[in-house]
Write a protein that holds these residues in place. Sequence first.
Motif, PDB file in Angstrom:
ATOM      1  N   GLN A  66       1.022  -1.214   0.074  1.00 38.11           N
ATOM      2  CA  GLN A  66       0.069   0.124   0.138  1.00 38.11           C
ATOM      3  C   GLN A  66       0.972   1.301  -0.044  1.00 38.11           C
ATOM      4  N   GLU A  69       2.088   1.907  -3.295  1.00 40.17           N
ATOM      5  CA  GLU A  69       1.164   2.586  -4.354  1.00 40.17           C
ATOM      6  C   GLU A  69       0.917   4.036  -4.014  1.00 40.17           C
ATOM      7  N   GLU A  70       1.266   4.349  -2.632  1.00 38.40           N
ATOM      8  CA  GLU A  70       1.229   5.867  -2.510  1.00 38.40           C
ATOM      9  C   GLU A  70       2.400   6.482  -2.824  1.00 38.40           C
ATOM     10  N   ALA A  73       1.784   7.096  -6.379  1.00 42.47           N
ATOM     11  CA  ALA A  73       0.850   8.380  -6.583  1.00 42.47           C
ATOM     12  C   ALA A  73       1.774   9.831  -6.306  1.00 42.47           C
ATOM     13  N   GLU A 112       1.337  12.125   4.439  1.00 39.08           N
ATOM     14  CA  GLU A 112       0.196  11.568   3.369  1.00 39.08           C
ATOM     15  C   GLU A 112       0.376  10.325   3.441  1.00 39.08           C
ATOM     16  N   THR A 115      -1.438   8.623   6.209  1.00 43.08           N
ATOM     17  CA  THR A 115      -2.829   8.787   6.123  1.00 43.08           C
ATOM     18  C   THR A 115      -3.292   7.764   5.099  1.00 43.08           C
ATOM     19  N   ALA A 116      -2.607   7.461   3.997  1.00 44.14           N
ATOM     20  CA  ALA A 116      -2.920   6.587   3.073  1.00 44.14           C
ATOM     21  C   ALA A 116      -2.931   5.027   3.592  1.00 44.14           C
ATOM     22  N   ASP A 119      -6.077   5.189   5.919  1.00 42.52           N
ATOM     23  CA  ASP A 119      -7.584   5.042   5.196  1.00 42.52           C
ATOM     24  C   ASP A 119      -7.780   4.112   4.192  1.00 42.52           C
ATOM     25  N   GLY A 120      -6.524   3.276   3.894  1.00 45.47           N
ATOM     26  CA  GLY A 120      -6.568   2.223   3.048  1.00 45.47           C
ATOM     27  C   GLY A 120      -7.176   2.567   1.540  1.00 45.47           C
ATOM     28  N   ARG A 121      -6.553   3.786   1.074  1.00 47.25           N
ATOM     29  CA  ARG A 121      -6.994   4.097  -0.307  1.00 47.25           C
ATOM     30  C   ARG A 121      -6.315   3.354  -1.378  1.00 47.25           C
ATOM     31  N   HIS A 122      -5.285   2.460  -1.211  1.00 51.56           N
ATOM     32  CA  HIS A 122      -4.608   1.726  -2.120  1.00 51.56           C
ATOM     33  C   HIS A 122      -4.798   0.288  -2.074  1.00 51.56           C
TER      34      HIS A 122
END
Length: 176
Positions: A66, A69-70, A73, A112, A115-116, A119-122
Amino acid sequence: MNDSAASGPTRTAPAVLDVWCELQCPDCHAALDDLRALRERYGDRLEIRLRHFPLEKHKHAYAAAQAAEEAMAQGQGWPFAEAVLARAEELGRSGERLLLEIAGGLGLDADEMDTALIDGRHLLIVDADQAEGKAIGVTGTPTYVIDGQRLDGGQSQEGLRARIEEIADRLAAGES
């Protein structure tokens, strides 16, 4: 669209090498030399894509995927992945704290990144990579796929770079 592309010679899409990797895996760390050599030899004629295949035996591999992936990004996906792999053993002891330290060291926004991870955005990207890997028979890392051919590097890296180069050369020449 780039104007020079419209007026210049037709450029073929690069060959794609998918690398199913686990960022806590010593074999994936060992494969970095081959990946660097492939990047140097082919440049933008070979797109090397990091695909995630976290293994249950490595406690922090899922978070590392994860985080990668951040980092992607934020424009530093491969440098981050390489830095984590270089410290894979330490990741086993330090966990997410190390991921944030590496992010900061690369000039990424570590807050960030944190946070990623929270929040599990990836999660969907990592889960999709893992599901696709399982569907095509990936069982360990690293595993490479180029031109539909799966090459398993989890047992041995011996001869794999030469095989990838053979396929990439053929693709670059426009052969099937």
